[in-house]
Scaffold this active site. Structure first.
Site, short mmCIF file in Angstrom:
data_model
loop_
_atom_site.label_atom_id
_atom_site.label_comp_id
_atom_site.label_asym_id
_atom_site.label_seq_id
_atom_site.Cartn_x
_atom_site.Cartn_y
_atom_site.Cartn_z
N GLU B 62 0.81 -1.22 0.00
CA GLU B 62 0.00 0.00 0.00
C GLU B 62 0.84 1.27 0.00
OE1 GLU B 62 -0.67 -2.54 2.09
OE2 GLU B 62 -2.70 -3.20 1.58
N HIS B 131 -9.84 -4.34 11.43
CA HIS B 131 -10.56 -4.13 10.16
C HIS B 131 -11.76 -3.22 10.34
CE1 HIS B 131 -8.14 -7.49 8.72
NE2 HIS B 131 -8.46 -7.13 7.50
#
Lengths: 357, 329
Positions: B62, B131
């Protein structure tokens, strides 16, 4: 640790003299470098020498201006590494991209950004290359395709990858010159970028300016491999080592590397062995290395090497060299005068450029 | 006007496809966006339509692919960088904060970064603490970034198209639980400007301010409960966190004189704290009661269902808050 148990350090500092490098001279010039000299010719080689002298003089003046408190903040000087920036960027085209770390003065001057725009930036003036909002670590130039000096170690690497991606996306033959230090090569983002560059065959030229120290940590104490080109192997990427103190080696290597990639894009890792004469930043007295080590490097000083060669070639006699140095000195003094006379940004400049319209 | 019924994910897909048709410099990059057809099928069919040069599958890196997008944007392209989840944008936090947000400013206006970073944010269904981050307040604090959080397919399409055309880095936060929501939207092209709140339901007794999934919770769960008790609440959705349409929110508060601010994220330094601060300054004299905030509790989000439920804002929490500002407790 109690003071009693602290080991004496002073005498324990090892000396790491320059490993490679036959210093430039006509007598020992290889056939390859002889051809490079011929290719460059008198005017260009003298011009490159002038750029190196300019970087040296600019940096020396910066040190002085910092002491006079005209320049503030962090200041990372480029002295010692001049051959690297001038030689490598000298082998590029004006439409190629470059990005670098906070040690960006030498890169910016090598790209031909006027010294006065850089000095004005250091003085925090609106005439500066980044309108006084960036300072020493953040030189940018749209005109010269300089995508910034960056303050977070390794943070510039994917930015340069993006410029290489653009060339791939648009099908141009530009390359992206990505400069970073031996400290940055241990950042995860280098490895992510190297992997992507190789995977997609992007024209990314990763140049690790190995000046031996990431701040105060010798690179052998920070990297598991001491030949930094080995880091490319895991990404099936070509790599080569270059004597970063030698202008012709830097130029010749990049010329070959770049030419090949214009026709057939792929990334490469270049480890340039170099040395910074000053500490990490202006506030670093560099007690982690020995005086002898610094002197060993100064014996292969990149400027002296080129000056000797130019003299041997009969391209730059002593008189002309002194004149060149006087001209450069004047150019830097003019830059200081320009910076001094330039206005600070108006208060409304503070809120400009936060968002694009 | 012709109407078409679309899912939230399809509205996003249409926005990206239309903008990629319109401008060859727009491309999509991220994990699983191509051959897998999108981790949440938002990019379904786009690889087949635009090819691998413009719909780029990335390694799980990322920080570097986000940085690549920034470099590409600085040099004239208009990337859409998809994070499989905005939780993973934290891996790229340095690139977003140090580079995307600050480059235009540090370069004295030379290098705009026209780029969208998008993906699902917030809590989904029992996916536990790592998450479930609500990242909007992290990014909204940084000058140079815009933050958009649509709650309907109509808003999602119009706002994403505008975000792609914006010359600034835009964090575009979707919600996994909303991807399957459907709505009739115009078949013709439309855009929605950033920074305009929308009154989703008109009312007169109290203003409810909520965005993204919380706006749904309020419309489907809270408003019916309040109606039963004869409370007519006005639901206002800011739609973009930054720029924030303060005037749009204040207009409603001046009408109802009371407000409850609901957000899925934590209380401390949350988006609601900013909204409350601004409303106090803008309409202090119009308020008949102190503003009340409903937020996630101050713990990492637990996996276990009862604990998760106890951590996130629920219908009953908002109903209680409304009664508090109406002094009906």
């Amino acid at each position: 640790m109690t003071p009693a148990s602290a080991a004496p350090r002073k005498n324990a500092i090892p000396i790491h003299p320059p490993e490679q490098g036959v210093p430039l001279s006509l007598a020992n010039l290889s056939r390859r470098l002889r051809a490079t000299v011929e290719e460059l010719g008198r005017e260009r080689l003298t011009g490159m020498y002038r750029q190196m002298v300019l970087i040296r003089a600019f940096e020396q003046r910066c040190e002085q201006m910092y002491q006079q408190r005209k320049i503030a903040g962090f200041l990372h000087l480029y002295m010692g590494q001049e051959a690297l920036a001038v030689g490598m960027l000298g082998a590029c085209r004006a439409d190629d991209y470059a990005v670098t770390s906070y040690r960006d003065h030498g890169i910016a001057l090598s790209l031909g950004i006027p010294a006065k725009a850089l000095m004005a930036e250091l003085f925090g003036k609106v005439t500066g290359v980044s309108r006084g909002k960036g300072g020493s670590m953040h030189f940018y130039s749209k005109e010269k395709n300089l995508l910034g000096g960056h303050g977070i170690v390794g943070g510039q690497i994917p930015i340069g990858l993006g410029a290489a991606f653009r060339a791939h996306y648009l099908g141009t033959d530009q390359v992206s010159m990505i400069f970073f230090g031996d400290g940055a090569i241990n950042q995860g983002v280098f490895h992510e970028a190297a992997n992507m560059a190789s995977l997609w065959r992007l024209p990314a030229i990763f140049i690790v300016e190995n000046n031996r120290y990431g701040m105060g940590t010798a690179f052998e104490r920070a990297s598991s491999v001491h030949d930094l080109t080995q880091k490319a192997q895991g990404y099936a990427m070509e790599a080569r080592q270059v004597d970063g103190m030698n202008l012709l080696e830097c130029y010749a290597a990049l010329r070959e590397v770049v030419e090949v990639r214009r026709r057939n894009p792929s990334p490469i890792l270049i480890e340039a062995k170099t040395y910074r004469y000053r500490g990490h930043s202006i506030s670093d007295p560099a007690t982690y290395r020995s005086k002898e080590e610094v002197e060993a490097y100064q014996r292969v000083d990149p400027l002296q090497q080129v000056r000797r060669l130019l003299g041997e070639l009969g391209w730059l006699g002593d008189g002309a060299a002194q004149q060149l140095e006087r001209d450069v000195r004047q150019e830097v003094l003019d830059a200081v005068a320009f910076a001094e006379e330039s206005p600070f940004p108006e208060p409304e400049e503070r809120s400009r450029h936060v968002y694009a319209p | 006007m012709t109407l078409q019924k679309v899912l939230f994910r399809e509205a996003l897909n249409q926005a990206m496809c239309e903008e990629m048709e319109r401008d060859a410099n727009v491309f999509l990059m991220g994990e699983e966006v191509g051959e897998y057809d999108g981790p949440y099928k938002v990019s379904q069919g786009m690889l087949a339509r635009f090819g691998p040069k413009r719909v780029v599958d990335t390694p799980i890196s990322e920080n570097a692919f986000c940085g690549l997008g920034i470099g590409a944007a600085m040099t004239g392209l208009r990337p859409i960088v998809e994070f499989m989840s905005l939780n993973f944008s934290l891996v790229a936090f340095d690139q977003i904060v140090s580079n995307a947000a600050k480059t235009l400013y540090m370069s004295g206006g030379q290098f705009p970064v026209p780029m969208v970073m998008r993906g699902p944010g917030g809590a989904a269904a029992q996916v536990a603490a790592q998450h479930s981050n609500c990242v909007e307040s992290y990014f909204a604090q940084v000058p140079g970034l815009k933050v958009v959080m649509p709650s309907t397919p109509y808003d999602a399409k119009g706002l994403l198209k505008t975000a792609i055309r914006d010359d600034n880095p835009v964090i575009f936060i979707e919600n996994e639980l909303l991807y399957g929501v459907s709505q009739e939207i115009p078949a013709e092209e439309y855009l929605i400007p950033l920074g305009q709140a929308h009154v989703r339901v008109e009312g007169s007794d109290v203003t409810l301010i909520a965005y993204s999934r919380m706006a749904h919770l309020l419309e489907s769960g809270v408003l019916p409960e309040l109606r039963k008790e004869g409370i007519r609440a006005e639901l206002v959705d800011p739609r973009t966190i930054k720029p924030l349409d303060l005037e749009g929110l204040a207009r409603s508060v001046r009408k109802t004189h009371r407000a409850v601010i609901v957000e899925e994220g934590h209380r401390f330094c949350g988006v609601g704290a900013e909204i409350a601060d601004r409303l106090y300054s803008a309409c202090f004299d119009d308020l008949d009661a102190p503003l009340v905030r409903v937020t996630q509790q101050e713990n990492p989000l637990p996996y276990s269902k009862p604990l998760e439920t106890a951590s996130l804002p629920q219908v009953a929490d908002v109903v209680q808050a409304v009664k508090q500002v109406l002094y009906r407790l």
